[in-house]
Scaffold this motif. Structure first.
Motif, mmCIF file in Angstrom:
data_model
loop_
_atom_site.group_PDB
_atom_site.id
_atom_site.type_symbol
_atom_site.label_atom_id
_atom_site.label_comp_id
_atom_site.label_asym_id
_atom_site.label_seq_id
_atom_site.Cartn_x
_atom_site.Cartn_y
_atom_site.Cartn_z
ATOM 1 N N ALA A 111 -4.448 1.074 2.973
ATOM 2 C CA ALA A 111 -4.459 2.257 2.097
ATOM 3 C C ALA A 111 -5.544 3.235 2.554
ATOM 4 O O ALA A 111 -5.339 4.454 2.562
ATOM 5 N N SER A 124 0.888 -1.172 0.000
ATOM 6 C CA SER A 124 0.000 0.000 0.000
ATOM 7 C C SER A 124 0.915 1.207 0.000
ATOM 8 O O SER A 124 1.829 1.298 0.821
ATOM 9 N N ALA A 149 -4.004 -4.995 2.606
ATOM 10 C CA ALA A 149 -3.358 -3.876 1.886
ATOM 11 C C ALA A 149 -4.381 -2.795 1.531
ATOM 12 O O ALA A 149 -4.091 -1.594 1.641
ATOM 13 N N ASN A 150 -5.589 -3.216 1.125
ATOM 14 C CA ASN A 150 -6.641 -2.232 0.797
ATOM 15 C C ASN A 150 -7.081 -1.468 2.042
ATOM 16 O O ASN A 150 -7.280 -0.255 2.004
ATOM 17 N N THR A 196 -3.497 7.278 -2.998
ATOM 18 C CA THR A 196 -3.067 5.954 -2.516
ATOM 19 C C THR A 196 -3.124 4.951 -3.668
ATOM 20 O O THR A 196 -3.913 5.100 -4.598
ATOM 21 N N VAL A 218 -2.642 0.509 -4.339
ATOM 22 C CA VAL A 218 -2.385 -0.823 -3.788
ATOM 23 C C VAL A 218 -1.938 -1.692 -4.952
ATOM 24 O O VAL A 218 -2.544 -1.662 -6.024
#
Ligand code: HSE
Length: 307
Positions: A278, A172, A274-275, A294, A296
């Motif tokens: 972010a 991220s 990871a999402n 941002t 990813v």
């Protein structure tokens, strides 16, 4: 006249503990340039990217990179570069490296590939000298050119090692609307480090390389500890320590400064985490009154390429 259009990706330098020696390519963003060459002498750079770049040729990183390549080629050429799309300078995701790499990659292709990739790294490093106060480094250049994760084992002579990218390795990336000048971010670092910090740092670099090689993302995460640059550079990033706590609590393996900042990156072993990370990054900077972008993604195994 010959022409070509190329892409060079963004990159995350240092990867935590590997100041000036580790880097990885990210495909989410990058530079796009078109180049035309013909017999003659001269360089023209036409910036159509909408991103502000130095107007003077000699302050554009592509100029020394192109000149270094042509000097080694031994024959002058008339080169025209159109910058179509550009990573914002001062972002910490390898903006200057993407420019230099795109320029030398395009020129080498147009000339019929007279140079091997390692030579192209050396030419592109001439561009990095401009932005870093005269210290050439390859930790953005090499991944932007070659793709993947790279270790610069040595600079004299240049010895670059491509490391494997583990599966389940998500990144991220946040780019807050702050500008950090690389030269300044290097100048604020002490020129000497205490032995106890050196021991911590080289232990972590070894752990990072081993973690990548064995595909052990937990070991990679544990090794992303930087006691050399981060303590001095985190002052440029509002709420850095708080954000680190938040993303680690959300399941990220680590949070570090990307290159000289202000971009930050967090590694995670799942895309879902990871999402979420972010989103946390975006909310953090919004709370600090800063807009941010941002991304990813996973590490790109592809470097510069023809479009
Ligand atoms: N290794 C470099 C630094 C990357 O951290 O200063 C930015 O060019």
């Amino acid at each position: 006249m010959k022409s070509i259009k190329v892409f060079a990706p963004a990159s995350i330098a240092n990867m935590g503990c590997g100041f000036d020696i580790m880097g990885m390519a990210m495909d989410a963003v990058g530079d796009v340039i078109s180049m035309e060459i013909e017999d003659g002498i001269g360089l023209e750079i036409d910036n159509r990217s909408g991103v502000e770049l130095p107007a003077e040729l000699e302050r554009n990183v592509m100029t020394p990179a192109v000149m270094a390549l042509l000097a080694a080629y031994g024959k002058p050429m008339k080169v025209k570069i159109i910058v179509e799309s550009k990573i914002r300078p001062g972002s910490g995701i390898g903006s200057s490296a993407a420019s230099s790499v795109a320029a030398v990659f395009a020129l080498n292709e147009l000339l019929g590939r007279p140079f091997e990739p390692m030579r192209l790294v050396e030419f592109a490093m001439e561009g990095e000298k401009l932005t870093s106060g005269g210290v050439p480094h390859a930790d953005n250049i090499a991944p932007a050119l070659l793709g993947g994760v790279i270790l610069v084992r040595g600079y004299d002579p240049l010895d670059i090692v491509n490391l494997p990218v583990p599966k389940k390795f998500f990144c991220s990336l946040v780019h807050p609307e702050i500008v950090v000048n690389t030269r300044m971010a290097r100048e604020i670092m002490p020129k000497e480090i205490p032995l106890r910090d050196a021991v911590v740092q080289w232990g972590n670099v070894g752990g990072l390389v081993a973690g990548l090689t064995f595909g052990d993302v937990e070991l990679v995460g544990r090794s992303m500890r930087d006691v050399v640059a981060e303590p001095f550079r985190k002052r440029f990033i509002p709420g850095f320590d708080i954000l680190k706590e938040k993303v680690i609590s959300a399941g990220a393996l680590a949070l570090n400064i990307s290159g000289s900042g202000p971009a930050l990156f967090a590694l995670s072993s799942s895309e879902e985490v990871a999402n979420r990370v972010a989103q946390i990054m975006k909310e953090h900077f919004a709370m600090m009154g800063k807009d941010s972008d941002t991304y990813v993604g996973s590490v790109s195994n592809f470097g510069a390429r023809i479009m």
